[in-house]
Write a protein that holds these residues in place. Structure first.
Motif, PDB file in Angstrom:
ATOM      1  N   ALA A 310      -9.362 -10.685  11.882  1.00 55.59           N
ATOM      2  CA  ALA A 310     -10.292  -9.589  11.602  1.00 55.59           C
ATOM      3  C   ALA A 310     -10.864  -9.025  12.900  1.00 55.59           C
ATOM      4  O   ALA A 310     -10.953  -7.798  13.081  1.00 55.59           O
ATOM      5  N   GLN A 311     -11.234  -9.908  13.819  1.00 49.27           N
ATOM      6  CA  GLN A 311     -11.767  -9.463  15.104  1.00 49.27           C
ATOM      7  C   GLN A 311     -10.713  -8.700  15.898  1.00 49.27           C
ATOM      8  O   GLN A 311     -11.012  -7.670  16.514  1.00 49.27           O
ATOM      9  N   ILE A 312      -9.468  -9.198  15.879  1.00 51.22           N
ATOM     10  CA  ILE A 312      -8.384  -8.520  16.595  1.00 51.22           C
ATOM     11  C   ILE A 312      -8.175  -7.116  16.044  1.00 51.22           C
ATOM     12  O   ILE A 312      -8.017  -6.148  16.797  1.00 51.22           O
ATOM     13  N   PHE A 313      -8.194  -6.981  14.709  1.00 54.26           N
ATOM     14  CA  PHE A 313      -7.962  -5.672  14.088  1.00 54.26           C
ATOM     15  C   PHE A 313      -9.090  -4.699  14.430  1.00 54.26           C
ATOM     16  O   PHE A 313      -8.838  -3.547  14.812  1.00 54.26           O
ATOM     17  N   ILE A 314     -10.337  -5.151  14.281  1.00 56.23           N
ATOM     18  CA  ILE A 314     -11.482  -4.270  14.546  1.00 56.23           C
ATOM     19  C   ILE A 314     -11.505  -3.852  16.016  1.00 56.23           C
ATOM     20  O   ILE A 314     -11.701  -2.673  16.345  1.00 56.23           O
ATOM     21  N   CYS A 315     -11.282  -4.813  16.909  1.00 57.80           N
ATOM     22  CA  CYS A 315     -11.271  -4.489  18.342  1.00 57.80           C
ATOM     23  C   CYS A 315     -10.101  -3.580  18.704  1.00 57.80           C
ATOM     24  O   CYS A 315     -10.224  -2.717  19.582  1.00 57.80           O
ATOM     25  N   PHE A 316      -8.974  -3.777  18.022  1.00 52.80           N
ATOM     26  CA  PHE A 316      -7.822  -2.917  18.299  1.00 52.80           C
ATOM     27  C   PHE A 316      -8.157  -1.458  17.983  1.00 52.80           C
ATOM     28  O   PHE A 316      -7.844  -0.558  18.766  1.00 52.80           O
ATOM     29  N   ILE A 317      -8.796  -1.223  16.834  1.00 51.32           N
ATOM     30  CA  ILE A 317      -9.163   0.151  16.463  1.00 51.32           C
ATOM     31  C   ILE A 317     -10.143   0.720  17.481  1.00 51.32           C
ATOM     32  O   ILE A 317      -9.999   1.870  17.932  1.00 51.32           O
ATOM     33  N   PHE A 318     -11.154  -0.083  17.863  1.00 46.94           N
ATOM     34  CA  PHE A 318     -12.151   0.415  18.810  1.00 46.94           C
ATOM     35  C   PHE A 318     -11.517   0.735  20.164  1.00 46.94           C
ATOM     36  O   PHE A 318     -11.748   1.811  20.733  1.00 46.94           O
ATOM     37  N   TYR A 319     -10.730  -0.200  20.688  1.00 50.40           N
ATOM     38  CA  TYR A 319     -10.148   0.019  22.015  1.00 50.40           C
ATOM     39  C   TYR A 319      -9.063   1.090  21.995  1.00 50.40           C
ATOM     40  O   TYR A 319      -8.831   1.757  23.010  1.00 50.40           O
ATOM     41  N   PHE A 320      -8.407   1.254  20.859  1.00 48.95           N
ATOM     42  CA  PHE A 320      -7.457   2.362  20.745  1.00 48.95           C
ATOM     43  C   PHE A 320      -8.194   3.686  20.856  1.00 48.95           C
ATOM     44  O   PHE A 320      -7.805   4.570  21.630  1.00 48.95           O
ATOM     45  N   LEU A 321      -9.281   3.839  20.084  1.00 48.13           N
ATOM     46  CA  LEU A 321     -10.055   5.081  20.135  1.00 48.13           C
ATOM     47  C   LEU A 321     -10.706   5.274  21.501  1.00 48.13           C
ATOM     48  O   LEU A 321     -10.653   6.367  22.073  1.00 48.13           O
ATOM     49  N   VAL A 387      -6.249  -4.761  28.667  1.00 47.24           N
ATOM     50  CA  VAL A 387      -6.480  -6.130  29.137  1.00 47.24           C
ATOM     51  C   VAL A 387      -7.332  -6.914  28.144  1.00 47.24           C
ATOM     52  O   VAL A 387      -7.045  -8.081  27.850  1.00 47.24           O
ATOM     53  N   MET A 388      -8.390  -6.311  27.614  1.00 42.10           N
ATOM     54  CA  MET A 388      -9.240  -7.027  26.673  1.00 42.10           C
ATOM     55  C   MET A 388      -8.489  -7.393  25.402  1.00 42.10           C
ATOM     56  O   MET A 388      -8.680  -8.486  24.848  1.00 42.10           O
ATOM     57  N   MET A 389      -7.611  -6.532  24.927  1.00 47.62           N
ATOM     58  CA  MET A 389      -6.830  -6.853  23.731  1.00 47.62           C
ATOM     59  C   MET A 389      -5.862  -8.002  23.999  1.00 47.62           C
ATOM     60  O   MET A 389      -5.526  -8.755  23.090  1.00 47.62           O
ATOM     61  N   PHE A 394      -7.170 -15.293  22.619  1.00 46.87           N
ATOM     62  CA  PHE A 394      -7.455 -16.582  23.246  1.00 46.87           C
ATOM     63  C   PHE A 394      -8.926 -16.981  23.097  1.00 46.87           C
ATOM     64  O   PHE A 394      -9.295 -18.099  23.431  1.00 46.87           O
ATOM     65  N   GLY A 395      -9.746 -16.055  22.613  1.00 47.12           N
ATOM     66  CA  GLY A 395     -11.168 -16.334  22.457  1.00 47.12           C
ATOM     67  C   GLY A 395     -11.969 -15.805  23.623  1.00 47.12           C
ATOM     68  O   GLY A 395     -11.853 -16.339  24.736  1.00 47.12           O
ATOM     69  N   VAL A 396     -12.758 -14.768  23.384  1.00 48.52           N
ATOM     70  CA  VAL A 396     -13.585 -14.162  24.420  1.00 48.52           C
ATOM     71  C   VAL A 396     -15.031 -14.177  23.943  1.00 48.52           C
ATOM     72  O   VAL A 396     -15.303 -13.848  22.786  1.00 48.52           O
ATOM     73  N   PRO A 397     -15.980 -14.576  24.787  1.00 48.18           N
ATOM     74  CA  PRO A 397     -17.393 -14.572  24.381  1.00 48.18           C
ATOM     75  C   PRO A 397     -17.828 -13.198  23.876  1.00 48.18           C
ATOM     76  O   PRO A 397     -17.391 -12.167  24.397  1.00 48.18           O
ATOM     77  N   ALA A 398     -18.707 -13.214  22.884  1.00 51.11           N
ATOM     78  CA  ALA A 398     -19.141 -11.960  22.254  1.00 51.11           C
ATOM     79  C   ALA A 398     -19.807 -11.031  23.263  1.00 51.11           C
ATOM     80  O   ALA A 398     -19.640  -9.808  23.199  1.00 51.11           O
ATOM     81  N   TRP A 399     -20.557 -11.609  24.225  1.00 49.80           N
ATOM     82  CA  TRP A 399     -21.254 -10.747  25.182  1.00 49.80           C
ATOM     83  C   TRP A 399     -20.279 -10.016  26.098  1.00 49.80           C
ATOM     84  O   TRP A 399     -20.553  -8.881  26.519  1.00 49.80           O
ATOM     85  N   GLU A 400     -19.129 -10.645  26.405  1.00 47.50           N
ATOM     86  CA  GLU A 400     -18.130  -9.964  27.234  1.00 47.50           C
ATOM     87  C   GLU A 400     -17.511  -8.787  26.486  1.00 47.50           C
ATOM     88  O   GLU A 400     -17.293  -7.713  27.057  1.00 47.50           O
ATOM     89  N   ILE A 401     -17.202  -9.001  25.203  1.00 46.12           N
ATOM     90  CA  ILE A 401     -16.638  -7.913  24.404  1.00 46.12           C
ATOM     91  C   ILE A 401     -17.640  -6.773  24.283  1.00 46.12           C
ATOM     92  O   ILE A 401     -17.285  -5.590  24.431  1.00 46.12           O
TER      93      ILE A 401
END
Length: 447
Positions: A310-321, A387-389, A394-401
């Motif tokens: 779920a996190q990968i999908f949501i972040c993918f949409i955000f970073y794509f946009l 790079v973030m995607m 691998f697991g990234v702290p929420a504050w970094e994202i």
């Protein structure tokens, strides 16, 4: 805001109604399915149809029964001069001749392989491994180490990986699954940003060259026009991506339901055919290899479920946009500044450099997802989407994202402001070659 929406709507409807959009949206999942089908067919066909006979002249006498025949390769030991054997090669397209000299123990590089044309690397590697393994076993035996000790020494180590959450609890993880997911997401973003960003530039150039822009600009502000075009193409990209996902899933499911197999079962059938036609000793090895392969696949599928999908999908949409909006604004400014593709080349290359660099940084970050290079390149707006995607599985702290997302939004706002300053002047500029000095003047023009 209303004008931006009107331009967005126009851009979206014009593009999705094109035959090319409809055809490619429908054909892409079918092409993907056909691609995998051809690979499976070629693999099965090569296993079933291509048989090789490898003749072996062993002057040392050390390799009798060491070359094992299987479903696709027959090893045939012959005697006589090597010159005669070379002349008697049958079916030169398929057959090979291996010569092992009598002094192979003292001269391990003396093995010779003959063929009518070139020798495939897999066949060469197979023969070299057999000779190398037997020479190693002989030397170890002479040193007093028995064959049983040698076999017991060949142990496979398969470490289990776990990840720790903030509460200190452990959960199963898979480095391979995270690697595949991270690289796939990063590569998709890389491709989409390039394709749709360039699409914005091309659309602006076409309207400028056709003088349509002069009519549109009379009722819409340049900034509204630029933002409408950018958001419209983004909506087209998301629509196409969503349809590709749905259609690919549908085609894959339908294929497995109708024909009752998938790429894993097809591979398993090939291994079964090999095992059935092999001698008892080789059959055990093939069955062991098959079992290890299936266990690896099952482990991979189970570990993939532990990924934060779920996190990968949501972040993918955000970073794509975010990545698309950042780069497409610059592409739009270039499209407004030039009049043809040749002039655009000198300006697009500097923009493409950070995109190309980001896929390189993503590969390095996958190997060290918590390293300093991975951290900083996932914060810089020009490289952070890709790079973030690559890091997130691998697991990234929420504050970094969160920090990366805030910086990406700020980067988009900055590039949009910069692009809008260039766009408002360049969109009505004709018959003048533009350089970087001229672009810098447009940024500070008043009005």
């Amino acid at each position: 805001m209303r004008n931006i929406f009107l331009v967005l709507k126009r851009e979206y409807l014009v593009r999705v109604r094109k035959k090319s959009f409809i055809v490619m949206t429908l054909l892409t999942p079918l092409l993907i399915a056909a691609f995998y089908g051809i690979i499976i067919w070629a693999a099965v066909g090569s296993f079933n149809n291509e048989r090789k006979t490898i003749q072996v002249i062993d002057e040392s006498g050390l390799f009798k029964n060491k070359f094992k025949s299987d479903a696709n390769t027959t090893f045939e030991f012959i005697s006589g001069p090597i010159a005669t054997a070379q002349k008697q090669l049958k079916d030169k397209e398929q057959n090979l001749l291996v010569f092992i000299p009598a002094d192979i123990m003292d001269r391990p590089k003396g093995v010779q392989i003959y063929a009518a044309k070139n020798i495939g690397p897999m066949q060469q590697n197979r023969i070299e491994k057999i000779v190398q393994q037997e020479l190693r076993n002989i030397k170890l035996s002479k040193a007093g180490i028995t064959q049983q000790v040698i076999e017991e020494a060949n142990m496979n180590v398969d470490a289990q990986t776990f990840s720790l959450n903030d509460e200190g609890k452990t959960q199963s993880s898979s480095t391979i699954a995270a690697y595949v997911a991270g690289y796939a997401a990063a590569f998709l973003l890389y491709i989409f940003i390039l394709i749709y960003g360039a699409g914005v530039m091309q659309g602006v150039m076409e309207e400028k060259s056709n003088r349509i822009i002069e009519v549109i600009i009379s009722s819409v502000k340049p900034f509204h026009l630029m933002m409408g075009k950018i958001l419209g193409v983004a909506a087209v990209g998301l629509t196409q991506f969503l349809l590709w996902g749905i259609l690919t899933f549908g085609v894959t499911t339908a294929t497995q339901t109708l024909f009752g197999f998938n790429r894993f079962t097809a591979t398993q059938e090939v291994l079964n055919k090999q095992a059935e036609q092999a001698d008892p000793e080789l059959k055990k090895e093939l069955e062991k290899s098959q079992s290890n392969t299936l266990n690896t696949v099952n482990t991979f599928m189970e570990s993939a479920q532990s990924l934060p999908l779920a996190q990968i999908f949501i972040c993918f949409i955000f970073y794509f946009l975010g990545g698309y909006l950042l780069y497409s604004s610059l592409y739009a400014a270039i499209g407004a500044s030039v009049e043809n593709q040749q002039e655009a080349g000198q300006f697009t290359f500097p923009i493409m450099l950070p995109i190309i660099a980001s896929i390189f940084f993503a590969q390095l970050s996958i190997n060290q997802p918590d390293g300093s290079l991975a951290f900083w390149t996932s914060m810089i707006p020009f490289t952070s989407p890709v790079v973030m995607m690559a890091r997130i599985p691998f697991g990234v702290p929420a504050w970094e994202i969160a920090l990366s997302m805030v910086l990406l939004v700020m980067g988009f706002v900055g590039t949009t402001w910069l692009a809008a300053r260039i766009y408002r002047i360049g969109i009505l500029m004709y018959g003048k070659k533009v350089n970087y000095k001229e672009l810098s003047k447009w940024i500070f023009y008043k009005g």
